[in-house]
Structure formats: structure tokens, C-alpha cells
Design a protein around this motif. Structure first.
Motif, mmCIF file in Angstrom:
data_model
loop_
_atom_site.group_PDB
_atom_site.id
_atom_site.type_symbol
_atom_site.label_atom_id
_atom_site.label_comp_id
_atom_site.label_asym_id
_atom_site.label_seq_id
_atom_site.Cartn_x
_atom_site.Cartn_y
_atom_site.Cartn_z
ATOM 1 N N ARG A 38 96.689 10.846 34.339
ATOM 2 C CA ARG A 38 95.325 10.819 33.827
ATOM 3 C C ARG A 38 94.630 12.144 34.154
ATOM 4 N NH1 ARG A 38 96.787 6.640 31.110
ATOM 5 N NH2 ARG A 38 96.606 4.592 32.049
ATOM 6 N N PRO A 39 94.950 13.204 33.400
ATOM 7 C CA PRO A 39 94.304 14.496 33.694
ATOM 8 C C PRO A 39 92.823 14.465 33.324
ATOM 9 C CG PRO A 39 95.679 14.664 31.730
ATOM 10 C CD PRO A 39 95.893 13.294 32.302
ATOM 11 N N SER A 40 92.049 15.264 34.024
ATOM 12 C CA SER A 40 90.613 15.333 33.758
ATOM 13 C C SER A 40 90.377 16.046 32.422
ATOM 14 C CB SER A 40 89.900 16.095 34.873
ATOM 15 O OG SER A 40 90.278 17.460 34.836
ATOM 16 N N ALA A 41 89.162 15.936 31.917
ATOM 17 C CA ALA A 41 88.808 16.568 30.643
ATOM 18 C C ALA A 41 88.970 18.080 30.715
ATOM 19 C CB ALA A 41 87.384 16.198 30.259
ATOM 20 N N VAL A 42 88.679 18.659 31.870
ATOM 21 C CA VAL A 42 88.815 20.110 32.040
ATOM 22 C C VAL A 42 90.285 20.511 31.940
ATOM 23 C CG1 VAL A 42 88.488 22.018 33.667
ATOM 24 C CG2 VAL A 42 86.729 20.249 33.445
ATOM 25 N N VAL A 43 91.153 19.725 32.566
ATOM 26 C CA VAL A 43 92.587 20.023 32.524
ATOM 27 C C VAL A 43 93.115 19.839 31.105
ATOM 28 C CG1 VAL A 43 94.857 19.299 33.371
ATOM 29 C CG2 VAL A 43 92.937 19.457 34.956
ATOM 30 N N VAL A 44 92.689 18.774 30.447
ATOM 31 C CA VAL A 44 93.138 18.520 29.069
ATOM 32 C C VAL A 44 92.713 19.666 28.156
ATOM 33 C CG1 VAL A 44 92.838 17.000 27.070
ATOM 34 C CG2 VAL A 44 93.251 16.025 29.320
ATOM 35 N N ALA A 45 91.500 20.170 28.334
ATOM 36 C CA ALA A 45 91.002 21.264 27.505
ATOM 37 C C ALA A 45 91.841 22.531 27.690
ATOM 38 C CB ALA A 45 89.539 21.544 27.821
ATOM 39 N N ALA A 46 92.429 22.705 28.866
ATOM 40 C CA ALA A 46 93.220 23.898 29.147
ATOM 41 C C ALA A 46 94.704 23.734 28.798
ATOM 42 C CB ALA A 46 93.086 24.262 30.628
ATOM 43 N N MET A 47 95.110 22.527 28.422
ATOM 44 C CA MET A 47 96.518 22.276 28.119
ATOM 45 C C MET A 47 96.878 22.773 26.729
ATOM 46 S SD MET A 47 96.982 18.383 29.503
ATOM 47 C CE MET A 47 98.575 18.295 30.240
ATOM 48 N N THR A 48 98.126 23.202 26.597
ATOM 49 C CA THR A 48 98.643 23.546 25.278
ATOM 50 C C THR A 48 99.023 22.262 24.556
ATOM 51 O OG1 THR A 48 100.928 23.730 26.034
ATOM 52 C CG2 THR A 48 99.574 25.734 26.160
ATOM 53 N N ARG A 49 99.213 22.343 23.257
ATOM 54 C CA ARG A 49 99.569 21.157 22.481
ATOM 55 C C ARG A 49 100.885 20.528 22.963
ATOM 56 N NH1 ARG A 49 96.749 17.434 20.085
ATOM 57 N NH2 ARG A 49 98.386 15.898 20.053
ATOM 58 N N PRO A 50 101.946 21.311 23.234
ATOM 59 C CA PRO A 50 103.182 20.695 23.741
ATOM 60 C C PRO A 50 102.998 19.996 25.091
ATOM 61 C CG PRO A 50 103.649 22.890 22.902
ATOM 62 C CD PRO A 50 102.152 22.722 22.900
ATOM 63 N N GLU A 51 102.160 20.556 25.967
ATOM 64 C CA GLU A 51 101.888 19.907 27.255
ATOM 65 C C GLU A 51 101.160 18.587 27.055
ATOM 66 O OE1 GLU A 51 101.376 23.757 30.242
ATOM 67 O OE2 GLU A 51 99.657 23.068 29.058
ATOM 68 N N LEU A 52 100.191 18.571 26.165
ATOM 69 C CA LEU A 52 99.440 17.352 25.876
ATOM 70 C C LEU A 52 100.356 16.295 25.243
ATOM 71 C CD1 LEU A 52 96.706 15.971 25.949
ATOM 72 C CD2 LEU A 52 96.197 17.007 23.737
ATOM 73 N N ASP A 53 101.231 16.730 24.347
ATOM 74 C CA ASP A 53 102.193 15.810 23.728
ATOM 75 C C ASP A 53 103.122 15.200 24.773
ATOM 76 O OD1 ASP A 53 101.110 16.268 21.228
ATOM 77 O OD2 ASP A 53 102.675 17.702 20.628
#
Length: 70
Positions: A38-53
Motif C-alpha cells: 500500500r504505497p502512499s500517494a507521493v510514492v505512487v506519483a513517483a512510480m513508473t508505469r511498469p512499477e505501478l503495474d
């Protein structure tokens, strides 16, 4: 000598068969050793699309196998 060896192997096999414990299914082991990401919104905003996937796939796997809730 051949009969003694066969009897020894048979007794050894019976002893081993009585001492075995059931092995948990791989999915249960995975569920026992992992938890939702459960990453925070700040971490999600900094993630690349492959990391988020990858995080989404991991959590989807946990939802299917372990009953994790979103």
C-alpha cells in the motif's frame, strides 16, 4: 544378507512414512509470508508505469490467493 537389507529398508521406509508432516500448498505459504503493498500517494506519483503495474499485479495475486481486500 539380501533379506536383512530388504527388511531394513522396509522398516526404514515405514518409519519415514510415519514421520512425515503434510506440506502446505505453495499459495498458503506465499500468503503467510506476504502482505499487501500500500504505497502512499507521493510514492505512487513517483512510480513508473511498469512499477505501478507490478504493485497492482502483486496485490491482485494476493486478492485471488489470500482474500486480500482493496
Amino acid at each position: 544378507m539380501g533379506k536383512a537389507l530388504m527388511i531394513g529398508l522396509l522398516l526404514g521406509g515405514l518409519l519415514l512414512a510415519g514421520c512425515t508432516t503434510p506440506v502446505s500448498p505453495a499459495r498458503q505459504v506465499w500468503c503467510d509470508h506476504n502482505q499487501p503493498r500500500r504505497p502512499s500517494a507521493v510514492v505512487v506519483a513517483a512510480m513508473t508505469r511498469p512499477e505501478l503495474d507490478e504493485v497492482n499485479a502483486y496485490n491482485a495475486n494476493g486478492a485471488r490467493w489470500c482474500g486480500w481486500k482493496p
